[in-house]
Design an enzyme around this catalytic site. Structure first.
Site, mmCIF file in Angstrom:
data_model
loop_
_atom_site.group_PDB
_atom_site.id
_atom_site.type_symbol
_atom_site.label_atom_id
_atom_site.label_comp_id
_atom_site.label_asym_id
_atom_site.label_seq_id
_atom_site.Cartn_x
_atom_site.Cartn_y
_atom_site.Cartn_z
ATOM 1 C CB CYS A 89 -42.832 49.342 5.625
ATOM 2 S SG CYS A 89 -42.588 50.567 7.085
ATOM 3 C CB CYS A 92 -46.059 50.495 6.853
ATOM 4 S SG CYS A 92 -45.252 52.258 6.747
ATOM 5 C CG ASP A 486 -42.661 9.707 25.599
ATOM 6 O OD1 ASP A 486 -43.168 9.195 26.738
ATOM 7 O OD2 ASP A 486 -42.949 9.374 24.548
ATOM 8 C CG ASP A 680 -43.340 9.859 19.678
ATOM 9 O OD1 ASP A 680 -43.327 9.573 20.864
ATOM 10 O OD2 ASP A 680 -43.109 8.882 19.005
ATOM 11 C CG ASP A 684 -45.868 12.201 24.358
ATOM 12 O OD1 ASP A 684 -46.182 11.812 25.539
ATOM 13 O OD2 ASP A 684 -45.392 11.541 23.653
#
Length: 784
Positions: A89, A92, A486, A680, A684
Site C-alpha cells: 500500500c 501506508c 562536455d 563523462d 566533470d
C-alpha cells in the site's frame, strides 16, 4: 570489517588511484575504494590486520599527499534495513516512513515499496531498541505485514520461485475470502429477489458476507482510531458501510465493501506486477562466481571474491564482477546494462562488466572491483533505490491526501446534518447522501497510481539503457530548457590519434614523440594514451621522476636529467618558453625540453556518429538551447559546434571555469525550467553536481562522474538523452492524466451524490472504478 577514513584535502585523481591500489595490496585488506568526491577511503579488512591498518594507511597517503589529513570516521550512524513482507500500500508506506523518521535517534527513514524494505540511519545509542518500535508502527498500519531485519551487507532478493510461491499463497487466501463473501452475498440476494425470504434471513446472509469481506477493514479502522489516526480509507469505508446498514441500504453496504476489497486486490496485483517488471529487468545479479584458488576451480558467492582474483566465466553465464580479460574471446550480451540488443565482442586486455551475459567463448577474467563496487551491483542499487527520491508531484499528492480526507469527512457530515436542520426533516435521505459522499471521496486512485507511474517510468528508462536515480530527476527532465555538453567523450569519441608532429629548434620528430611519451607515461588521459600508442615502445619509467599533472595546463616531469614539459600554450607561457603556435585544427600538445621549445604534436578526435542527430532531436522535442564546453582551443570548439549546429560554445576552459559557465547559463534560463549538464570525465563531476540535472555519459565513464550524476546513460550515445526525455514526458503525461481522471470523475460523482442523483452503486464506481482505471493507465508506461 568495514572501515572508513576521511582523507581531508585530497583532490588529485592520480594520487587517489595510487592510494587505492597500494592500500588494496596491504596484508589483510580485501577491498579498497577511494571516493574522491567524498574524500573518503573505504576498506574491508580482516580482523587480524585491523589494529595496524590505520598507521599503514596514513604512511601510504602521506607518501603521495603529505598535506592530506587522515582521520578515521568513528561516529558513523548505523544503517539498518528491514524487510516488510506483504507491504503493498503506497499510502501506508508513506505513513510508516514518516513516523519511523520521527523516532528518537533516527536520522533518515526510507521505505522502498518495490523492494518491500525500510532502510534507516540510526544513532548507535538507539540501534538496539529501534526494531520493536518499528514493528509497532508497521503493525499499526498493516497488521499482516511481517517485519524482519536484513542482516546481509547487500540485500539479496529471494529467488523468483520462492517469491512467486509466497505471493500465490497470499493471493489464494484473499481470492478464497472474496469468493466466499461474494457467494454468500449472491445467495442472500437471490433468496431475497426470487424466494421473497423474510428480512431477518436476508440480513443474516448479508451480515455474514459483510463480516467475511469487511471485518478486517472495520477492525483496522478501530485500531487506528484508538491510536489517534482517524481519517484514512479504513475509516471512510467502515463509517459509510455501517451507516448504510443503519439507514436500511443493506445490499448496497455489502456491495461497497465487496468492491472496495476487489479494488484493493487489483491494487495489490498492480504493485506486484510493477515490482516484478523491475526485478525481471534488474535480473543481472550473478548467483555465483567460479574462482581459481590454489590451482582449483571453486564456486562461491560474488561477495566473497577479492579484487585481483581470477574468475572463469563459461558460455551462458553472467559475468559476476568487473574485470579485465586475461584469456579468451567471446561475444557479450549487454542488453541488461545498455538496452542494446547487439552483442559486443571482448578479447584479451578488454574490460568485462558484471551483469553481461557471456555468449560464446570461455573467459578468464582478473577482477578489478569488489562486488559492491561492480557495475551490476551499482545498477541494481540505483534502480531499486530510485523510488526513495520522490518527485514533487508525488510529494504534493501525499500532502494533498493528508488534508483532503479530513476535509471531505467534514463536508460529508455537513451534508448529512445541515440541510435537514435548515430545511426540516428528510434525515434518512441526507444521511444517505453523506455516506455516498464518503465512499466517493476516498483518495486511493491518486495515492496508488502516481507512485506506480513514476516507478514504471524509471523501469521503462532502464530498459532503454538510461538509469534515473529518482522520480524527482525523471520529472525534472520534462522541464529542461538548456542542455550543456562536455565535448571530449560526450559529443566526440574521445579516441585520439596523433596525426602530425611538427618539430622545431633542431629536434627530430622521433625525439619530440619520445620526450612526449616519457612525460605522459604515468597519465591515463586519452591524449596521453594516443601519444603512447603512437610511440609504440616500452618506456623505462624508472628514469621518470618529479612527475606532476597540472590541471588545465599539462604535465611536467624529469626524463633522466632532462626537464620535460608537455601541454598547451598556457603551460608554455607559464614556463616562459618561446614557441610557435600551431594554426592547424586539432588538439595541440606543445613539448619543451630544458626550457627550449622542441615541437608540437597534433592530435585529432572524431565527432560521434549520432551526435548531430541527437542535437537535432533534442531541439525537436522542445529543448531551447544546446551549449558545448571544452578545454580545447577556440578552433576545435568552433569546428565541432558548427558541425553539430550547437547554439553556443565556450572553449579553453579550466574545470572551475566550466562551473562558472554553467552558473552563468543557469542564471539566464527561463523561470521554472531546468539546466542539464552531460559529461563523462572525472573533471566533470563538480559541474554534474552543480547542474539541475547532471547526466553521466557511458557506463564505462568515470566512477566519480557517475556518482555525482542524477541520470546515467549506459552507452556512449548522446541519442540516449533523447530517449530519457521522451520517457520522462510520457511518464508526466500519464501522471497528469491520472490526476485529471481521478479528481474529475470524483468531482462529478461528489456533486451527483450531494444532489441525491448518485447512489451507493455509483459511489462504488466513483471510488473503486476510478482506482482501477488509474492503476491500469499507470501500467501503460511499462510498455512505452
Amino acid at each position: 570489517m568495514k572501515r572508513i577514513f576521511l582523507l581531508k584535502g585530497l583532490d588529485c585523481p592520480n594520487c587517489s588511484a595510487k592510494i587505492e591500489k597500494e592500500v588494496g595490496e596491504l596484508d589483510g585488506v580485501q577491498s579498497s575504494v577511494v571516493n574522491l568526491m567524498k574524500q573518503t577511503l573505504t576498506i574491508n579488512v580482516a580482523p587480524v590486520a585491523a589494529n595496524t591498518i590505520a598507521s599503514q594507511i596514513e604512511t601510504i597517503v602521506h607518501s603521495h599527499e603529505p598535506g592530506v589529513e587522515v582521520q578515521e570516521e568513528t561516529i558513523i550512524p548505523v544503517t539498518k534495513s528491514y524487510l516488510l513482507k506483504g507491504l503493498d500500500c503506497p499510502n501506508c508506506s508513506a505513513k510508516i516512513e514518516k513516523e519511523v523518521g520521527e523516532l528518537d535517534g533516527v536520522q533518515s527513514s526510507v521505505v522502498n515499496l518495490m523492494k518491500q524494505t525500510l532502510t534507516i540511519n540510526v544513532a548507535q545509542t538507539a540501534a538496539d531498541t529501534i526494531a520493536s518500535q518499528i514493528e509497532t508502527i508497521v503493525h499499526s498500519h498493516e497488521p499482516d505485514v511481517e517485519v524482519s531485519e536484513i542482516a546481509q551487507e547487500y540485500y539479496i532478493p529471494a529467488k523468483k520461485q520462492d517469491t512467486n510461491t509466497s505471493y500465490n499463497n497470499e493471493d489464494k487466501k484473499l481470492t478464497v475470502r472474496l469468493a466466499t463473501g461474494a457467494a454468500i452475498y449472491a445467495i442472500g440476494m437471490a433468496l431475497t429477489v426470487f424466494a421473497k425470504v423474510p428480512l431477518p434471513i436476508e440480513l443474516a446472509f448479508l451480515i455474514v458476507s459483510y463480516v467475511i469481506l469487511g471485518g478486517d477493514v472495520v477492525w483496522q479502522a478501530v485500531r487506528n482510531i484508538s491510536k489517534g489516526r482517524v481519517f484514512d480509507e479504513h475509516f471512510l469505508m467502515s463509517v459509510s458501510t455501517i451507516g448504510a446498514f443503519v439507514i436500511g441500504e443493506y445490499p448496497e453496504a455489502v456491495a461497497v465493501m465487496l468492491f472496495y476489497q476487489v479494488g484493493e486486490f487489483f491494487q495489490s496485483l498492480a504493485v506486484e506486477r510493477s515490482r516484478k517488471s523491475i526485478s525481471d529487468l534488474m535480473d543481472i545479479r550473478p548467483d555465483c562466481a567460479t574462482v581459481r584458488r590454489n590451482g582449483e576451480l571453486i564456486t562461491i558467492s560474488p561477495e566473497s571474491v577479492a579484487i585481483g582474483e581470477i574468475i572463469i566465466v563459461k558460455p551462458g553465464e553472467k559475468i559476476p564482477l568487473d574485470g579485465v580479460v586475461l584469456d579468451g574471446d567471446s561475444m557479450l550480451d549487454t542488453r541488461a546494462l545498455t538496452g542494446e540488443s547487439v552483442p559486443r565482442s571482448v578479447h584479451k586486455g578488454d574490460e568485462a562488466l558484471s551483469g553481461c551475459m557471456n555468449q560464446t567463448g570461455v573467459l578468464t577474467i582478473k577482477t578489478t572491483k569488489a562486488f559492491g563496487e561492480s557495475t551490476a551491483s551499482k545498477i541494481i542499487d540505483l534502480v531499486e533505490n530510485a523510488s526513495s527520491r520522490k518527485a514533487p508531484t508525488e510529494n504534493f499528492i501525499t500532502t494533498f491526501a493528508r488534508y483532503y480526507t479530513p476535509v471531505v469527512v467534514i463536508l460529508a457530515a455537513i451534508l448529512a446534518i445541515l440541510p435537514p436542520i435548515l430545511l426540516g426533516g428528510g434525515w434518512t435521505e441526507w444521511i444517505r447522501r453523506g455516506f455516498v459522499f464518503l465512499v466517493v471521496s476516498c483518495p486511493c486512485a491518486l495515492v496508488i497510481s502516481i507512485p506506480l507511474t513514476f516507478f514504471g517510468g524509471i523501469g521503462a528508462a532502464s530498459k532503454r539503457g538510461v538509469l534515473v536515480k529518482g522520480s524527482n530527476y525523471l520529472e525534472a527532465l520534462n522541464n529542461i530548457s538548456i542542455i550543456v555538453f562536455d565535448k571530449t567523450g560526450t559529443l566526440t569519441k574521445g579516441v585520439f590519434n596523433v596525426t602530425d608532429i611538427l618539430p622545431a629548434n633542431g629536434f627530430s620528430k622521433e625525439q619530440v614523440l619520445e620526450y612526449a611519451a616519457q612525460a605522459e607515461s604515468f597519465s591515463n588521459h586519452p591524449i596521453a594514451k594516443s601519444i603512447l600508442s603512437a610511440y609504440g615502445k616500452e618506456i623505462d619509467q624508472s628514469v621518470i621522476s618529479d612527475y606532476k599533472e597540472i590541471s588545465g595546463y599539462g604535465i611536467s616531469a624529469m626524463a633522466g636529467k632532462k626537464k620535460v614539459y608537455a601541454g598547451n600554450t598556457k603551460l608554455m607561457d607559464s614556463e616562459h618558453v618561446e614557441y610557435t603556435a600551431c594554426e592547424k585544427v586539432g588538439t595541440k600538445v606543445y613539448i619543451a625540453v630544458d626550457g627550449q621549445y622542441a615541437g608540437c604534436i597534433l592530435i585529432t578526435d572524431e565527432v560521434k556518429p549520432d551526435s548531430k542527430k541527437a542535437i537535432s532531436d533534442l531541439k525537436h522535442i522542445g529543448v531551447g538551447k544546446t551549449v558545448m564546453l571544452t578545454g580545447d582551443d577556440e578552433k576545435i570548439g568552433k569546428a565541432v559546434a558548427e558541425e553539430l549546429r550547437l547554439d553556443e560554445y565556450y572553449a579553453q576552459l579550466f574545470p572551475d571555469q566550466k562551473v562558472e559557465k554553467v552558473e552563468l547559463l543557469d542564471s539566464k534560463k527561463r523561470q521554472g525550467s531546468k539546466l542539464a549538464f552531460v559529461g563523462d570525465g572525472i573533471n566533470d563531476a563538480p559541474v554534474l553536481a552543480r547542474a539541475d540535472v547532471g547526466i553521466a555519459m557511458g557506463g564505462l565513464g568515470s566512477d566519480a562522474a557517475i556518482e555525482a550524476a542524477d541520470v546515467v546513460l549506459m552507452t556512449d550515445e548522446p541519442s540516449k538523452l533523447v530517449d530519457a526525455i521522451e520517457v520522462a514526458k510520457a511518464t508526466k503525461q500519464i501522471v497528469m492524466q491520472n490526476i485529471v481522471i481521478a479528481l474529475g470523475i470524483k468531482s462529478v460523482f461528489l456533486i451527483l451524490g450531494a444532489l441525491g442523483i448518485a447512489g451507493m452503486w455509483e459511489a462504488v464506481f466513483g471510488d473503486v472504478g476510478v482506482t482501477i482505471i488509474a492503476v491500469l493507465n499507470a501500467m501503460r508506461i511499462l510498455k512505452k
